[in-house]
Design a protein around this motif. Structure first.
Motif, PDB file in Angstrom:
ATOM      1  N   ASN A  85       3.700  48.345  59.228  1.00 45.18           N
ATOM      2  CA  ASN A  85       2.657  47.444  58.755  1.00 45.18           C
ATOM      3  C   ASN A  85       2.453  47.686  57.257  1.00 45.18           C
ATOM      4  O   ASN A  85       1.646  48.521  56.847  1.00 45.18           O
ATOM      5  CB  ASN A  85       1.356  47.689  59.524  1.00 45.18           C
ATOM      6  N   ASN A  86       3.207  46.949  56.459  1.00 46.94           N
ATOM      7  CA  ASN A  86       3.228  47.189  55.020  1.00 46.94           C
ATOM      8  C   ASN A  86       2.569  46.077  54.210  1.00 46.94           C
ATOM      9  O   ASN A  86       2.118  46.319  53.092  1.00 46.94           O
ATOM     10  CB  ASN A  86       4.687  47.347  54.571  1.00 46.94           C
ATOM     11  N   ALA A  87       2.504  44.865  54.730  1.00 45.15           N
ATOM     12  CA  ALA A  87       2.019  43.724  53.956  1.00 45.15           C
ATOM     13  C   ALA A  87       0.631  43.985  53.389  1.00 45.15           C
ATOM     14  O   ALA A  87      -0.232  44.559  54.061  1.00 45.15           O
ATOM     15  CB  ALA A  87       1.996  42.471  54.829  1.00 45.15           C
ATOM     16  N   GLY A  88       0.429  43.554  52.150  1.00 45.65           N
ATOM     17  CA  GLY A  88      -0.891  43.744  51.547  1.00 45.65           C
ATOM     18  C   GLY A  88      -0.962  43.182  50.148  1.00 45.65           C
ATOM     19  O   GLY A  88       0.057  42.873  49.531  1.00 45.65           O
ATOM     20  N   PHE A  89      -2.169  43.042  49.645  1.00 44.01           N
ATOM     21  CA  PHE A  89      -2.403  42.613  48.272  1.00 44.01           C
ATOM     22  C   PHE A  89      -3.817  43.017  47.879  1.00 44.01           C
ATOM     23  O   PHE A  89      -4.647  43.356  48.733  1.00 44.01           O
ATOM     24  CB  PHE A  89      -2.219  41.096  48.118  1.00 44.01           C
ATOM     25  N   GLY A  90      -4.095  43.012  46.579  1.00 44.64           N
ATOM     26  CA  GLY A  90      -5.425  43.325  46.082  1.00 44.64           C
ATOM     27  C   GLY A  90      -5.975  42.154  45.301  1.00 44.64           C
ATOM     28  O   GLY A  90      -5.228  41.339  44.753  1.00 44.64           O
ATOM     29  N   LEU A  91      -7.303  42.060  45.245  1.00 46.66           N
ATOM     30  CA  LEU A  91      -7.940  40.960  44.529  1.00 46.66           C
ATOM     31  C   LEU A  91      -8.231  41.307  43.074  1.00 46.66           C
ATOM     32  O   LEU A  91      -8.339  40.421  42.234  1.00 46.66           O
ATOM     33  CB  LEU A  91      -9.240  40.562  45.227  1.00 46.66           C
ATOM     34  N   ASP A 187       1.535  42.866  39.344  1.00 44.29           N
ATOM     35  CA  ASP A 187       1.977  41.820  38.428  1.00 44.29           C
ATOM     36  C   ASP A 187       0.998  40.661  38.319  1.00 44.29           C
ATOM     37  O   ASP A 187       1.125  39.828  37.422  1.00 44.29           O
ATOM     38  CB  ASP A 187       3.343  41.273  38.867  1.00 44.29           C
ATOM     39  N   SER A 188       0.028  40.591  39.223  1.00 47.21           N
ATOM     40  CA  SER A 188      -0.911  39.473  39.184  1.00 47.21           C
ATOM     41  C   SER A 188      -1.812  39.571  37.955  1.00 47.21           C
ATOM     42  O   SER A 188      -2.008  40.648  37.377  1.00 47.21           O
ATOM     43  CB  SER A 188      -1.780  39.458  40.449  1.00 47.21           C
ATOM     44  N   GLU A 189      -2.360  38.451  37.563  1.00 53.94           N
ATOM     45  CA  GLU A 189      -3.236  38.403  36.384  1.00 53.94           C
ATOM     46  C   GLU A 189      -4.420  39.348  36.530  1.00 53.94           C
ATOM     47  O   GLU A 189      -4.873  39.952  35.550  1.00 53.94           O
ATOM     48  CB  GLU A 189      -3.724  36.973  36.178  1.00 53.94           C
ATOM     49  N   GLU A 190      -4.918  39.509  37.756  1.00 51.29           N
ATOM     50  CA  GLU A 190      -6.103  40.346  37.982  1.00 51.29           C
ATOM     51  C   GLU A 190      -5.796  41.833  37.937  1.00 51.29           C
ATOM     52  O   GLU A 190      -6.679  42.649  37.677  1.00 51.29           O
ATOM     53  CB  GLU A 190      -6.728  40.005  39.348  1.00 51.29           C
ATOM     54  N   LEU A 191      -4.532  42.214  38.209  1.00 51.11           N
ATOM     55  CA  LEU A 191      -4.199  43.634  38.325  1.00 51.11           C
ATOM     56  C   LEU A 191      -3.240  44.147  37.260  1.00 51.11           C
ATOM     57  O   LEU A 191      -3.046  45.362  37.147  1.00 51.11           O
ATOM     58  CB  LEU A 191      -3.591  43.904  39.712  1.00 51.11           C
TER      59      LEU A 191
END
Length: 253
Positions: A85-91, A187-191
């Motif tokens: 169970n690896n899927a994930g992301f941060g806001l 890589d997201s703009e927020e992080l």
């Protein structure tokens, strides 16, 4: 032939899990939203390792997508021996600044999906007499400053609870707590600011995290932190009063 299913397999730690497992002789089932990207990875893995690389394009925030993966995990005719169970992301923002839709998506991926897929996998694993669950949490689990941290703490507690209930079975549950890792997660703009906010010594390579996690699974170890530095940091954070770890920060790991 043992088969491992990896969620979030289209990049980062998930892609590295797929490579290391296939190289070690496992067939792999790769789960993510992007069918095209999964197909590319699966073709290269199959060609390089000779192992079967199956793809399953599914959005874990969509109930139908989650049930599609759960059905594959529970398939008695093509059993899964290791669920990652690896899927994930941060806001990258506080609860008061985020939308309900974004918070719900993160809850679905970080909490609901691991619980549902573990619930689907375990009966068959126990009946067959072997199997393992590997959950990816974060060193952020030792903090209390965001919903991301709260979800990752839940992943740790959930895995420990599973390990206790599985103690008299041949099946194990392991959780890995990486810190900052050199993947596309940030890589997201927020992080993306975190790449310059934290020194290079704090960033781990995906290979190190995955190697440590899979070694812990083989040992039947419940909790693993894939870095001495983060292990010490985690121990220190657990000793701090909650008022210090609950202060709002600008990023998530």
């Amino acid at each position: 032939m043992a088969t491992a299913l990896v969620t979030g397999a289209s990049a980062g730690l998930g892609e590295e899990f797929a490579w290391q497992l296939a190289t070690a002789g496992h067939d792999v089932v790769l789960v993510a939203r992007s069918r095209d990207r999964l197909s590319e990875i699966a073709d290269v893995i199959a060609s390089a390792t000779g192992q079967r690389a199956e793809i399953l394009a599914a959005d874990l925030t969509d109930p139908e997508g989650l049930e599609l993966v759960a059905a594959r995990v529970a398939d008695p005719d093509d059993p899964i021996s290791l669920l990652v169970n690896n899927a994930g992301f941060g806001l990258g923002k506080g609860f008061l600044d985020s939308t309900w839709e974004d918070e719900k998506r993160m809850l679905d991926v970080l909490v609901t999906a691991p619980m549902r897929l573990s619930h689907a996998a375990l009966p068959g694993m126990i009946a067959r007499g072997h199997g393992a669950i590997l959950n990816v949490a974060s060193i952020a689990a030792h903090l209390g400053d965001s919903t991301y941290a709260s979800h990752k703490r839940w992943v740790v507690e959930f895995t420990q609870a599973l390990a206790g209930q599985l103690a008299d079975t041949p099946v194990t549950a392991t959780v890995v707590l990486p810190g900052l890792v050199e993947t596309s997660f940030h890589d997201s703009e927020e992080l993306v600011h975190m790449r310059s906010d934290f020194p290079g010594m704090l960033w781990l390579e995906p290979e190190q995290v995955v190697t440590s996690a899979l070694a812990a699974v083989r040992r039947g170890q419940t909790v693993v932190t894939p870095s001495v530095l983060y292990g010490v940091a985690g121990a220190g954070l657990r000793l701090l009063p909650a008022r210090f770890t609950r202060r709002r920060r600008t990023g998530e790991a």
